[in-house]
Design a protein around this motif. Structure first.
Motif, short mmCIF file in Angstrom:
data_model
loop_
_atom_site.label_atom_id
_atom_site.label_comp_id
_atom_site.label_asym_id
_atom_site.label_seq_id
_atom_site.Cartn_x
_atom_site.Cartn_y
_atom_site.Cartn_z
N ALA A 3 -17.12 15.33 -7.97
CA ALA A 3 -16.88 13.98 -7.47
C ALA A 3 -15.76 14.05 -6.45
CB ALA A 3 -16.49 13.03 -8.60
N LEU A 4 -15.85 13.23 -5.42
CA LEU A 4 -14.80 13.08 -4.42
C LEU A 4 -14.34 11.64 -4.45
CD1 LEU A 4 -13.10 13.78 -1.95
CD2 LEU A 4 -15.15 13.58 -0.52
N ILE A 5 -13.06 11.44 -4.77
CA ILE A 5 -12.50 10.09 -4.86
C ILE A 5 -11.49 9.91 -3.75
CG2 ILE A 5 -11.24 8.44 -6.28
CD1 ILE A 5 -12.26 9.82 -8.76
N ILE A 6 -11.68 8.86 -2.96
CA ILE A 6 -10.79 8.55 -1.83
C ILE A 6 -9.64 7.69 -2.34
CG2 ILE A 6 -10.65 7.49 0.44
CD1 ILE A 6 -12.44 10.03 0.16
N ALA A 7 -8.41 8.22 -2.23
CA ALA A 7 -7.24 7.52 -2.79
C ALA A 7 -6.04 7.66 -1.87
CB ALA A 7 -6.92 8.09 -4.17
N ALA A 8 -6.27 7.64 -0.56
CA ALA A 8 -5.19 7.93 0.39
C ALA A 8 -4.51 6.70 0.97
CB ALA A 8 -5.73 8.80 1.55
N GLY A 9 -5.18 5.56 0.96
CA GLY A 9 -4.69 4.41 1.71
C GLY A 9 -3.51 3.69 1.08
N VAL A 49 -9.64 14.70 -5.30
CA VAL A 49 -9.02 13.41 -4.96
C VAL A 49 -8.23 13.57 -3.67
CG1 VAL A 49 -7.45 11.58 -5.69
CG2 VAL A 49 -8.84 12.78 -7.39
N VAL A 50 -8.56 12.76 -2.67
CA VAL A 50 -7.83 12.78 -1.40
C VAL A 50 -6.66 11.81 -1.52
CG1 VAL A 50 -7.93 12.44 1.09
CG2 VAL A 50 -9.91 13.37 -0.13
N THR A 51 -5.45 12.34 -1.35
CA THR A 51 -4.23 11.54 -1.47
C THR A 51 -3.58 11.35 -0.11
OG1 THR A 51 -2.82 13.47 -1.88
CG2 THR A 51 -3.86 12.45 -3.79
N GLY A 52 -2.66 10.42 -0.04
CA GLY A 52 -1.95 10.14 1.21
C GLY A 52 -0.70 9.34 0.93
N HIS A 53 -0.83 8.01 0.91
CA HIS A 53 0.30 7.14 0.60
C HIS A 53 0.80 7.43 -0.82
CE1 HIS A 53 2.89 3.67 0.69
NE2 HIS A 53 2.32 3.18 -0.40
N LYS A 54 2.11 7.61 -0.95
CA LYS A 54 2.72 7.93 -2.25
C LYS A 54 2.05 9.13 -2.91
CE LYS A 54 5.72 4.51 -2.28
NZ LYS A 54 7.18 4.73 -2.24
N ALA A 55 1.74 10.14 -2.08
CA ALA A 55 0.98 11.29 -2.57
C ALA A 55 1.69 12.01 -3.71
CB ALA A 55 0.71 12.26 -1.43
N ASP A 56 3.00 12.13 -3.65
CA ASP A 56 3.73 12.83 -4.71
C ASP A 56 3.51 12.16 -6.06
OD1 ASP A 56 4.71 14.70 -2.96
OD2 ASP A 56 6.63 13.69 -2.65
N LEU A 57 3.61 10.82 -6.08
CA LEU A 57 3.40 10.08 -7.32
C LEU A 57 1.97 10.25 -7.83
CD1 LEU A 57 5.15 6.62 -6.74
CD2 LEU A 57 5.83 8.39 -8.36
N MET A 104 -14.70 5.35 -4.24
CA MET A 104 -13.45 4.79 -3.76
C MET A 104 -12.53 4.55 -4.96
SD MET A 104 -14.31 4.59 -0.55
CE MET A 104 -15.51 5.92 -0.78
N ALA A 105 -11.24 4.84 -4.82
CA ALA A 105 -10.32 4.76 -5.96
C ALA A 105 -10.16 3.35 -6.50
CB ALA A 105 -8.95 5.31 -5.55
N ASP A 106 -10.47 2.33 -5.70
CA ASP A 106 -10.27 0.96 -6.15
C ASP A 106 -11.56 0.28 -6.61
OD1 ASP A 106 -11.40 0.90 -3.64
OD2 ASP A 106 -10.01 -0.57 -2.80
#
Length: 249
Positions: A3-9, A49-57, A104-106
């Protein structure tokens, strides 16, 4: 299958509820955890999971989640998370093996939507999109929805937020082949912004974008406070299995 979940925005409309959209809780469970558990219930064996905003968290949470639920979770960090969502798809697809479930993560889904979608692998398709014909549903935000126009065989002919003639709404779940990332890349090369819809439209123009009607199944896009309030009320009923596994640890 992966699965690929988009969670960068950024998720600006949920910023008052949580510093990170993927970590925004619904009934006490972060959206990204709901997505991972739903993918697992559908039969996925690894999650990118693709991360971006607040990626560390987000990545720290994913590392813990991987241990708790017993599935490999591979984070892929975007250096520029302000880019359109197609860039997330291209980045994440490089870590997926073969076809993959794109989410999509949301977004939240009743289990059978994703299970059915995984069975939609067909040689004449580069992608299959879960669609809902209930375009007037109170759970659909008409100002944010991505609309879908189809031919008589259910192939997509047009897709986007601003098309004026449509038959259904995009549910935010796809069975993708490697063709999807290539189509997004080619759309960028032709001057498009790089949205997921740009790639979908290229596949549609080639007759390679199919659909799966979710019929009366339940799903939600948790994109703003109104939707979050509805999700708090409805998700525990429609996603009982997901929340039960959380309680079991």
């Amino acid at each position: 299958m992966d699965a690929l979940i988009i969670a960068a925005g950024y998720g600006s409309r949920l910023a008052d509820l949580s510093p990170s959209k993927p970590l925004t809780p619904v009934a006490g469970v972060p959206l990204i955890e709901i997505g991972v558990r739903q993918a697992m219930h559908a039969g996925v064996t690894r999650v990118v999971v693709v991360t971006g905003h607040k990626a560390d968290l987000v990545e720290a949470f994913l590392a813990d989640l991987s241990l708790r639920v017993g599935i490999e979770i591979v984070p892929v960090r975007l250096s520029d998370w302000s880019t359109p969502n197609g860039y997330s798809v291209m980045a994440g697809a490089t870590r997926c093996e073969g076809n993959y479930l794109l989410m999509m993560a949301d977004h939240m889904f009743e289990a059978d939507i994703l299970e059915r979608l995984l069975g939609e692998d067909r040689a004449d398709r580069g992608v299959t999109l879960a669609i809902d014909r209930r375009v007037d549903s109170p759970l659909v935000d008409p100002d944010d929805a991505t609309w879908v126009k189809m031919d008589a065989e259910g192939r997509i002919t047009a897709i986007g937020k601003h098309i004026t003639s449509y038959d259904a709404v995009d549910c935010g779940a796809f069975l993708a082949t490697p063709e999807l990332a290539i189509a997004i890349r080619d759309a960028i090369a032709q001057g498009k912004s790089g949205s997921l819809s740009d790639g979908m439209q290229r596949l549609a123009d080639a007759g390679r974008a199919g659909t799966m009607d979710i019929e009366d199944a339940w799903w939600m896009d948790v994109d703003d406070p109104r939707a979050h309030n509805l999700a708090e009320e409805l998700a525990p009923w429609h996603l009982a299995l997901t929340f039960a596994t959380v309680r079991e640890g």
